[in-house]
Scaffold this active site. Structure first.
Site, mmCIF file in Angstrom:
data_model
loop_
_atom_site.group_PDB
_atom_site.id
_atom_site.type_symbol
_atom_site.label_atom_id
_atom_site.label_comp_id
_atom_site.label_asym_id
_atom_site.label_seq_id
_atom_site.Cartn_x
_atom_site.Cartn_y
_atom_site.Cartn_z
ATOM 1 N N ARG A 96 0.846 -1.204 0.000
ATOM 2 C CA ARG A 96 0.000 0.000 0.000
ATOM 3 C C ARG A 96 0.878 1.249 0.000
ATOM 4 O O ARG A 96 0.656 2.187 -0.759
ATOM 5 C CB ARG A 96 -0.927 -0.008 1.217
ATOM 6 N N ARG A 97 1.901 1.243 0.858
ATOM 7 C CA ARG A 97 2.811 2.398 0.904
ATOM 8 C C ARG A 97 3.633 2.509 -0.367
ATOM 9 O O ARG A 97 3.816 3.598 -0.908
ATOM 10 C CB ARG A 97 3.726 2.307 2.126
ATOM 11 N N ARG B 158 -4.979 -9.396 -2.624
ATOM 12 C CA ARG B 158 -5.688 -10.665 -2.843
ATOM 13 C C ARG B 158 -5.001 -11.816 -2.116
ATOM 14 O O ARG B 158 -5.672 -12.711 -1.586
ATOM 15 C CB ARG B 158 -5.789 -10.984 -4.352
ATOM 16 N N TYR C 117 2.070 -19.905 -1.785
ATOM 17 C CA TYR C 117 0.953 -19.292 -2.517
ATOM 18 C C TYR C 117 1.116 -17.771 -2.562
ATOM 19 O O TYR C 117 1.052 -17.160 -3.626
ATOM 20 C CB TYR C 117 -0.367 -19.658 -1.831
ATOM 21 N N TYR D 125 1.810 -15.390 -5.777
ATOM 22 C CA TYR D 125 0.851 -14.340 -6.158
ATOM 23 C C TYR D 125 1.543 -12.989 -6.260
ATOM 24 O O TYR D 125 1.202 -12.168 -7.116
ATOM 25 C CB TYR D 125 -0.284 -14.285 -5.136
ATOM 26 N N ARG E 46 0.523 -18.258 -8.441
ATOM 27 C CA ARG E 46 -0.038 -18.626 -7.142
ATOM 28 C C ARG E 46 -0.509 -20.078 -7.128
ATOM 29 O O ARG E 46 -0.654 -20.682 -6.069
ATOM 30 C CB ARG E 46 -1.191 -17.695 -6.767
#
Length: 132
Positions: A29-30, A50, A92, A96, A103
């Site tokens: 996010r950052r 996700r 996984y 991803y 994934r």
């Protein structure tokens, strides 16, 4: 506590795996400058989100399955089966993070534990009905 210490350890580790994916999604996010409460952005960012969301979704099946199997059959066996879920989910998530198709091997590695624990517990409890 006895043998239930083993599924307890696996449960704690599973929660740490979930926290790890949460942490990685926060870092993404950052990195991609996604302001809360938004969960959309570049595809690379959304893969981190996700991976975390899917891990939460799997915990909903995994943790009850682990404990129900422990009660229906054996807590040590449940912990051994459950322990296979942990590296599978990390595999996984890291797949991803690279790409959506990457994934799949981690998913295939982690899903058998969920199926065995959930279906195995159901079989164990139904079998108990016939023993009574």
């Amino acid at each position: 506590m006895g043998d239930y210490v083993y599924p307890g350890i696996v449960s704690s580790l599973a929660l740490l795996v979930c926290y790890y994916t949460l942490l990685r999604s926060g870092i993404a996010r950052r990195k991609f400058k996604i302001e809360p409460p938004a969960h959309t952005g570049p595809e690379e960012y959304e893969r981190y989100v996700r991976a975390h969301q899917n891990t939460i979704e799997h915990l909903v099946l995994f943790l009850p399955g682990l404990w129900l199997f422990s009660l229906a059959w054996n807590p040590v066996v449940a912990a051994v089966i459950g322990a296979t879920w942990l590296p599978g989910r990390l595999f996984y998530a890291h797949g991803y993070y690279r790409s959506a198709p990457a994934r799949r091997p981690g998913l295939l590695a982690s899903m058998p534990a969920v199926y065995i624990l959930v279906l195995g517990s159901l079989i164990g409890f139904v079998a108990e009905l016939f023993r009574a």
